[in-house]
Design a protein around this motif. Structure first.
Motif, PDB file in Angstrom:
ATOM      1  N   UNK A 109       7.658  -4.121  -9.500  1.00  0.00           N
ATOM      2  CA  UNK A 109       8.536  -5.081 -10.254  1.00  0.00           C
ATOM      3  C   UNK A 109       8.242  -5.186 -11.960  1.00  0.00           C
ATOM      4  N   UNK A 167       3.267   0.515  -5.390  1.00  0.00           N
ATOM      5  CA  UNK A 167       2.257   0.259  -4.405  1.00  0.00           C
ATOM      6  C   UNK A 167       2.373   1.472  -3.214  1.00  0.00           C
ATOM      7  N   UNK A 168       1.156   2.057  -2.795  1.00  0.00           N
ATOM      8  CA  UNK A 168      -0.485   1.878  -3.027  1.00  0.00           C
ATOM      9  C   UNK A 168      -0.947   2.544  -4.149  1.00  0.00           C
ATOM     10  N   UNK A 185      11.438  -1.188  -3.811  1.00  0.00           N
ATOM     11  CA  UNK A 185      10.167  -0.469  -3.289  1.00  0.00           C
ATOM     12  C   UNK A 185       9.345   0.024  -4.665  1.00  0.00           C
ATOM     13  N   UNK A 186       9.607  -0.615  -5.657  1.00  0.00           N
ATOM     14  CA  UNK A 186       8.840  -0.057  -6.752  1.00  0.00           C
ATOM     15  C   UNK A 186       8.106  -1.420  -7.448  1.00  0.00           C
ATOM     16  N   UNK A 224       8.191  -7.712 -13.894  1.00  0.00           N
ATOM     17  CA  UNK A 224       7.415  -8.772 -14.093  1.00  0.00           C
ATOM     18  C   UNK A 224       5.931  -8.316 -14.036  1.00  0.00           C
ATOM     19  N   UNK A 225       5.491  -7.685 -13.152  1.00  0.00           N
ATOM     20  CA  UNK A 225       4.103  -7.353 -12.605  1.00  0.00           C
ATOM     21  C   UNK A 225       3.482  -6.693 -13.705  1.00  0.00           C
ATOM     22  N   UNK A 243      -3.143  -1.795  -7.299  1.00  0.00           N
ATOM     23  CA  UNK A 243      -1.585  -2.448  -6.888  1.00  0.00           C
ATOM     24  C   UNK A 243      -1.648  -3.188  -5.514  1.00  0.00           C
ATOM     25  N   UNK A 244      -0.593  -4.031  -5.257  1.00  0.00           N
ATOM     26  CA  UNK A 244      -0.597  -4.928  -4.223  1.00  0.00           C
ATOM     27  C   UNK A 244       0.758  -4.671  -3.483  1.00  0.00           C
ATOM     28  N   UNK A 245       0.676  -5.012  -2.250  1.00  0.00           N
ATOM     29  CA  UNK A 245       1.933  -4.787  -1.445  1.00  0.00           C
ATOM     30  C   UNK A 245       3.138  -5.399  -2.188  1.00  0.00           C
ATOM     31  N   UNK A 246       2.795  -6.757  -2.791  1.00  0.00           N
ATOM     32  CA  UNK A 246       3.809  -7.817  -3.143  1.00  0.00           C
ATOM     33  C   UNK A 246       4.225  -7.289  -4.614  1.00  0.00           C
ATOM     34  N   UNK A 247       3.654  -6.384  -4.983  1.00  0.00           N
ATOM     35  CA  UNK A 247       4.015  -5.874  -6.339  1.00  0.00           C
ATOM     36  C   UNK A 247       5.537  -5.131  -6.279  1.00  0.00           C
ATOM     37  N   UNK A 248       5.546  -4.485  -5.185  1.00  0.00           N
ATOM     38  CA  UNK A 248       6.685  -3.629  -4.756  1.00  0.00           C
ATOM     39  C   UNK A 248       7.806  -4.718  -4.709  1.00  0.00           C
ATOM     40  N   UNK A 249       9.138  -4.566  -5.322  1.00  0.00           N
ATOM     41  CA  UNK A 249      10.315  -5.612  -4.904  1.00  0.00           C
ATOM     42  C   UNK A 249      11.049  -5.088  -4.197  1.00  0.00           C
ATOM     43  N   UNK A 250      12.248  -5.405  -3.846  1.00  0.00           N
ATOM     44  CA  UNK A 250      13.146  -5.108  -2.815  1.00  0.00           C
ATOM     45  C   UNK A 250      13.852  -3.581  -3.090  1.00  0.00           C
TER      46      UNK A 250
END
Lengths: 157, 157, 157, 157
Positions: free
Chosen positions: A46, A92-93, A43-44, A48-49, A34-41
């Motif tokens: 998202x 993430x992570x 903190x999970x 879409x991912x 997983x990637x830092x940007x996978x987490x949305x506002x």
């Protein structure tokens, strides 16, 4: 979330809802970081991912089996339908796995079922499907599935 | 999902498939700019990206109407189901629009229908749905929809 | 990178840091809509996403001017260097603009300066650069910039 | 690309350009799986995605070391500068690694150097840096680096 033997549950309105599936529902597993940007506002990861995981599991399995040459192949798979049910949050992570199974092979289409697992977990945190229609790259018109692809798909059923 | 006769088609196996919908099927429209990275290796907007459009249309409409405070709100919408059917390819640098309609409001859930249009086009290039369950931010347990949200949703039905 | 005295600041260690630029520093503006997933776990547009804005501004301007055919062109631009300084947070659902200027045209390379603005704002919230080297699509070797491209770039200087 | 002992090379204009670095330039390695959507219309991992690798390597290392609680921490790292040089193309489905090194620790800022490697490769396919300034989550104002963080960073220098 509880699930009955047919992997669905009734909600208040009487309609059925998909429920998590065990690892045994899938034939092939793909590790995913997983990637830092996978987490949305929130903190999970998202919603879409998860579809990027689906896409990656399907295309990765086909490339690995020599059944997809996305740069030069004459026929390519166009996505016509995707679906996902989300049962439990991931973030993430965490390391994840995608489980993959071929559910239906038609004349020019393939339906894949995919489950997303926290790495090593017994049940899907999310699951869904993904339908490819094979088309001629130049004309965009549906074509019969290539023979080698059909053989590869048979091993994933 | 039930489909009326003029918005579905039969495929070879006899099952019904969703078909494009006109603009009149949606209540609220959101302009969307596309990005270079939306195009995948086939030169079309990747199937995953449509869900980012869905997410953006729903959350954007709620924020604009003052019905979502994602930084401080006590209740937040968790996505439990998403679905998309793709009818025609789109590609960066096309400008797009998302059409949005509230299809069902339950005790703690909302179902949205979303259509993606090439800007100004009469029919959806893709369409699907998106189901939120509202939960308490701290406990993650479902809660009744906030009153102000229900009012905003009513205007999108 | 050299910075003029009025667009840089000294930090405690004596090194210079880039500072925001006004709209007049750019020649061409591209409107950008933001997406829910652009916001990361801190509720701001993630640092990664700005590069997608850069990519979109550059390629969009070239496509619009008829100077890039990414599906069939014989020569394509490969990115060899990118850089961004971030001055102030932005967040979905803000509307944004990218300002674009061609800073240097070499034999086979182009350097673009890009600024990201909250829509209508007088100064960049972030700014950076983006360097393309043009290569032959088949061999990957650098080639002279196509004539029509050079003309288009001249209008952006 | 050839590189001199100071890891830079001169181009025709006399300015220096960064060159690839060996694995020994980094202290900590993070495995990364790639995704179908990482490949852009040219069939290579898009320049934007490398910054997602940077972000993931930095935040992942901090979370693993117990030095970042992105959900509840009082101080968080805001990104103020990022940079990347790209030396050789990578593509899904390649497995990758990010190499990480702390290059500078200031009063409230940290500069990381990151290299992206094809899994097991001796030299970076791309490399860059990433600068965090630590701020108070509520006020957004710079704060001294937390003690535990400084200790963790020391182990990555």
């Amino acid at each position: 979330m509880k699930h009955s033997s047919d992997h669905s549950s009734n909600d208040a309105s009487g309609s059925t809802r998909p429920a998590p599936l065990p690892r045994s529902a899938y034939r092939h597993f793909v590790p995913l970081t997983t990637r830092w940007l996978d987490n949305d506002a929130y903190g999970h990861i998202n919603n879409v991912v998860y579809y990027s995981f689906f896409d990656t599991a399907v295309n990765g399995a086909l490339i690995e089996a020599g059944a997809l040459d996305f740069l030069r192949g004459d026929t390519i798979g166009f996505v016509v339908e995707t679906h996902c049910n989300y049962f439990a949050p991931l973030a993430f992570p965490q390391a994840l796995e995608a489980g993959l199974r071929v559910a239906h092979v038609g004349g020019s289409s393939v339906r894949y079922e995919i489950g997303i697992f926290a790495s090593g977990a017994p049940e899907t945190a999310a699951r869904g499907h993904f339908v490819h229609v094979y088309v001629d790259r130049a004309t965009g018109r549906p074509v019969a599935l290539p023979e080698h692809l059909v053989k590869v798909l048979g091993e994933l059923e």
